[in-house]
Design an enzyme around this catalytic site. Sequence first.
Site, PDB file in Angstrom:
ATOM      1  N   TYR A 124       0.811  -1.294   0.080  1.00 49.57           N
ATOM      2  CA  TYR A 124      -0.248   0.061  -0.042  1.00 49.57           C
ATOM      3  C   TYR A 124       0.805   1.318  -0.040  1.00 49.57           C
ATOM      4  CZ  TYR A 124      -3.655   3.403   0.841  1.00 49.57           C
ATOM      5  OH  TYR A 124      -4.357   4.445   0.735  1.00 49.57           O
ATOM      6  N   GLN A 186     -10.792   0.519   1.259  1.00 47.02           N
ATOM      7  CA  GLN A 186     -11.160  -0.354   0.160  1.00 47.02           C
ATOM      8  C   GLN A 186     -10.013  -1.063  -0.513  1.00 47.02           C
ATOM      9  OE1 GLN A 186     -11.455   2.975   0.366  1.00 47.02           O
ATOM     10  NE2 GLN A 186     -11.323   4.196  -1.679  1.00 47.02           N
ATOM     11  N   ASN A 209      -3.365   6.227   6.349  1.00 44.66           N
ATOM     12  CA  ASN A 209      -3.816   6.985   7.195  1.00 44.66           C
ATOM     13  C   ASN A 209      -4.715   5.945   8.407  1.00 44.66           C
ATOM     14  OD1 ASN A 209      -6.242   6.188   6.097  1.00 44.66           O
ATOM     15  ND2 ASN A 209      -6.384   7.815   4.881  1.00 44.66           N
ATOM     16  N   SER A 233       4.591   8.873  12.857  1.00 45.38           N
ATOM     17  CA  SER A 233       6.181   9.015  12.853  1.00 45.38           C
ATOM     18  C   SER A 233       6.791   9.753  14.021  1.00 45.38           C
ATOM     19  CB  SER A 233       6.336   9.446  11.643  1.00 45.38           C
ATOM     20  OG  SER A 233       7.939   9.422  11.397  1.00 45.38           O
ATOM     21  N   GLN A 255      11.216  15.995  10.793  1.00 47.74           N
ATOM     22  CA  GLN A 255      10.274  15.004  11.370  1.00 47.74           C
ATOM     23  C   GLN A 255       8.851  15.695  11.484  1.00 47.74           C
ATOM     24  OE1 GLN A 255      10.459  11.982  11.858  1.00 47.74           O
ATOM     25  NE2 GLN A 255       8.416  11.790  12.664  1.00 47.74           N
ATOM     26  N   HIS A 258       6.234  15.953   8.602  1.00 51.90           N
ATOM     27  CA  HIS A 258       5.559  14.661   8.175  1.00 51.90           C
ATOM     28  C   HIS A 258       3.979  14.925   8.484  1.00 51.90           C
ATOM     29  CE1 HIS A 258       8.297  11.612   6.552  1.00 51.90           C
ATOM     30  NE2 HIS A 258       9.126  11.916   7.618  1.00 51.90           N
ATOM     31  N   GLU A 322      11.057   5.276  16.769  1.00 49.21           N
ATOM     32  CA  GLU A 322      11.032   4.763  15.462  1.00 49.21           C
ATOM     33  C   GLU A 322      12.400   5.108  15.026  1.00 49.21           C
ATOM     34  OE1 GLU A 322       8.544   7.077  12.609  1.00 49.21           O
ATOM     35  OE2 GLU A 322       8.680   5.334  11.110  1.00 49.21           O
ATOM     36  N   HIS A 323      12.734   6.323  14.960  1.00 43.93           N
ATOM     37  CA  HIS A 323      14.229   6.709  14.408  1.00 43.93           C
ATOM     38  C   HIS A 323      14.930   7.624  15.716  1.00 43.93           C
ATOM     39  CE1 HIS A 323      11.455   7.734  11.043  1.00 43.93           C
ATOM     40  NE2 HIS A 323      12.300   7.207  10.467  1.00 43.93           N
ATOM     41  N   ASP A 356      15.777   8.247   5.233  1.00 43.65           N
ATOM     42  CA  ASP A 356      14.390   8.139   4.631  1.00 43.65           C
ATOM     43  C   ASP A 356      14.289   7.553   3.323  1.00 43.65           C
ATOM     44  OD1 ASP A 356      13.318   8.582   6.888  1.00 43.65           O
ATOM     45  OD2 ASP A 356      13.187  10.725   6.574  1.00 43.65           O
ATOM     46  N   GLU A 410       4.600 -37.107  28.377  1.00 44.27           N
ATOM     47  CA  GLU A 410       3.762 -36.308  28.200  1.00 44.27           C
ATOM     48  C   GLU A 410       2.158 -36.921  27.910  1.00 44.27           C
ATOM     49  OE1 GLU A 410       6.112 -32.279  26.475  1.00 44.27           O
ATOM     50  OE2 GLU A 410       4.603 -33.597  24.882  1.00 44.27           O
ATOM     51  N   HIS A 415       2.478 -40.975  19.946  1.00 47.03           N
ATOM     52  CA  HIS A 415       3.646 -40.386  19.514  1.00 47.03           C
ATOM     53  C   HIS A 415       4.858 -41.350  19.629  1.00 47.03           C
ATOM     54  CE1 HIS A 415       1.496 -36.492  19.379  1.00 47.03           C
ATOM     55  NE2 HIS A 415       2.564 -35.980  18.622  1.00 47.03           N
TER      56      HIS A 415
END
Lengths: 427, 427
Positions: A124, A186, A209, A233, A255, A258, A322-323, A356, A410, A415
């Site tokens: 995506y 969708q 989003n 982010s 940053q 974003h 994250e960074h 990036d 067991e 087995h």
Amino acid sequence: MEIISEPEVQQWLTIIRRPQLNNITLQDVVGKILRDVKEVGDTSVINYNLQFDGVKTNGLLVTDQEFEEAELLVTDELKKAITMAKNNIEKFHGAQLEKEITIETTPGVFCWRRSVPIEKVGLYIPGGSAPLFSTLLMLGIPAVLAGCKVINVCTPAGKDGKINPVILFTAKMLGLKNIFKTGGAQAIAAMAYGTKSISSVHKIFGPGNQYVTCAKQLVSRDGIAIDMPAGPSELAVYANETCEPSFVAADLLSQAEHGADSQVLVIANSRDVIENILFEVEGQSKNLSRKDIIEKSLQNCRFVVLKDVGEAFNLLNEYAPEHLIIATGNADQLADKVMHAGSVFLGNYSAESAGDYASGTNHTLPTNGYAKAYSGVSLDSFIKKITFQKLSREGLLNIGKTVELMAEAEGLDAHAEAIKIRLNLRK
Amino acid sequence: MEIISEPEVQQWLTIIRRPQLNNITLQDVVGKILRDVKEVGDTSVINYNLQFDGVKTNGLLVTDQEFEEAELLVTDELKKAITMAKNNIEKFHGAQLEKEITIETTPGVFCWRRSVPIEKVGLYIPGGSAPLFSTLLMLGIPAVLAGCKVINVCTPAGKDGKINPVILFTAKMLGLKNIFKTGGAQAIAAMAYGTKSISSVHKIFGPGNQYVTCAKQLVSRDGIAIDMPAGPSELAVYANETCEPSFVAADLLSQAEHGADSQVLVIANSRDVIENILFEVEGQSKNLSRKDIIEKSLQNCRFVVLKDVGEAFNLLNEYAPEHLIIATGNADQLADKVMHAGSVFLGNYSAESAGDYASGTNHTLPTNGYAKAYSGVSLDSFIKKITFQKLSREGLLNIGKTVELMAEAEGLDAHAEAIKIRLNLRK
């Protein structure tokens, strides 16, 4: 913006707090979209494209002609830049291919792991305010390197019904042909359940989003794997007097642009360092095109003074950004203190924007503290590892008694019998 | 039990169908348990232990004395067996440690990945009808090898308030001390949110009943990572006339004894092969202790005749079984046809139970078709990989223009500025 000096450990929880994402209210809306697309297919995707994005998309698949048109619209300079980024990302991700090693754990017992591509993946790529062709590089390159057979890409078309030409150029360069004009929940639904145009996939990647994020969460309950949970982010910076305040300021601003929900946390060993950075932020922010967004997200920015470097890294690890930029002269040594982070940038010349786009590392990274348990996207994300074992009769003889005893302990007779029957049968 | 000869591709969906798990009804019950434990803590865990398992557990943590008592109750023979299994599992998983390699993607641009243990992990070991100490080996060994700092183990106590001695022996052998007497959704809640006795963890592993599975799914929405979605255990077998029908039958029965919901799919290249296997199943099943369970699960068993081996493996790959036995003389060649499976057993002497206990491979594997996108548990499951990058001024000069152009094409000025400001500042 807030400066906090030498906070007590009890205050840390407040400092590292992320915005609460409330997606329970979204679930109804997104759930309906998923059901519609699952039942109705393409027509439903096309209708939602019109309803949410105001875009008429009669054919969802990008045509050869559209690819050709796009190529003409991208400058040679930009093509060269994208090619360089591609080469670096390929080099770094290509080195992640694991060799198959066979281990003879006991004489006659051979075990190995085989890396096999996930056959069908969906990528995506968000559209909207910025056409993120860099994300297509970050997801498309490892998918191709891994050898995924079906790579479907969904990205929303603009109001003119067309996809950003740089995205199409990038797709073509990577050899990706299944590019579909749809975004939002969708698109996720189509890749999860399949429509006439868009075939279903086993794993879905990519940022988006809150509708996209919620859709990914919901389809993951139906057994479609997803790359990782997503959130806004984030950047954390550790700086001391050896940092270059104007560089740190520029990273904070990059940053901040974003989105209004971007997170920034700066820890420095003195108030002076922070004030120097703030002075630079003030000066640099005036001329930036996204300064409205920047202004909003800077309001969430937190600056913390912690003299003790050990304490500082404890707090950074609690935050699990994250960074993480370590803007100091001795960044290499401090790197050993990093326990939880997505991607780390060492020293004054390692700008976050280098990672990036073009250093070679992946920019799809865990946010929201997930770096404590998740890695960023890598070649591994497009591969699963199947274990194999082959036992000779000797091998089974060597471990047979062990298996029998354990199975019986067991309470699993059958087995144990599966071993006994093999060993009693003399051939 | 059903024999299907040369099914059309349209029939495949029916053949590979799994039982539908309806956990929507469970969510209310489990959700309440999670909330209670989150709010009330230990007392709530203790109450649920009493309510669901009928067990009084005043102290949740296993004491040193209990470890010592347990050790006396395990035979030397079994201790030796568990030690051998441990050694094999350690050998196989130890070889999965990845070396750190630094890639210079462009002169002056250095990138690498560091494997860092997930700091805090929780292992769930089911009790109930079988004390699964083998699962403790499969989860505990890679957790220790990875270097996880906190390893919490939850497992339900028996009616006598004690934990199975073999589980305690195994824990002690692995050096695990945080063993807590609780099972079910309350155990997952405690590890996810933390109580006074049981500290919270970043990732939770382990199989369990539908309450445990549902609880893992629910806490994963709160950001706690989990090993993988879980479903009933499965085995697929490919057999031809070079198989040993009595061995295949024994493997089917060992799969069937796991539970009434166990899945078995056998594909053979002739009806004769299947009939020989069925004859053996009939004969062997009479003397097994869990024959009631076996009888039930054999009802779900499907046998398919497909002469064409390519077709057979297409169907097997569509099924994507947790365990796959290739019971033929040329198993090594057929191994290359496997695209989706958890763990594969090659040839007549590679019993599934060997891999369940002691060959060295992990037995925590993707079920329910998840093998299409997920790997089984391995050392990787206890590690996350952090990317690092370090650019020299020269490195940034080399890729700076690329980053600038790409950032500007994405409409992200401040990203471009973070490069420009570093390159304009002559030092």
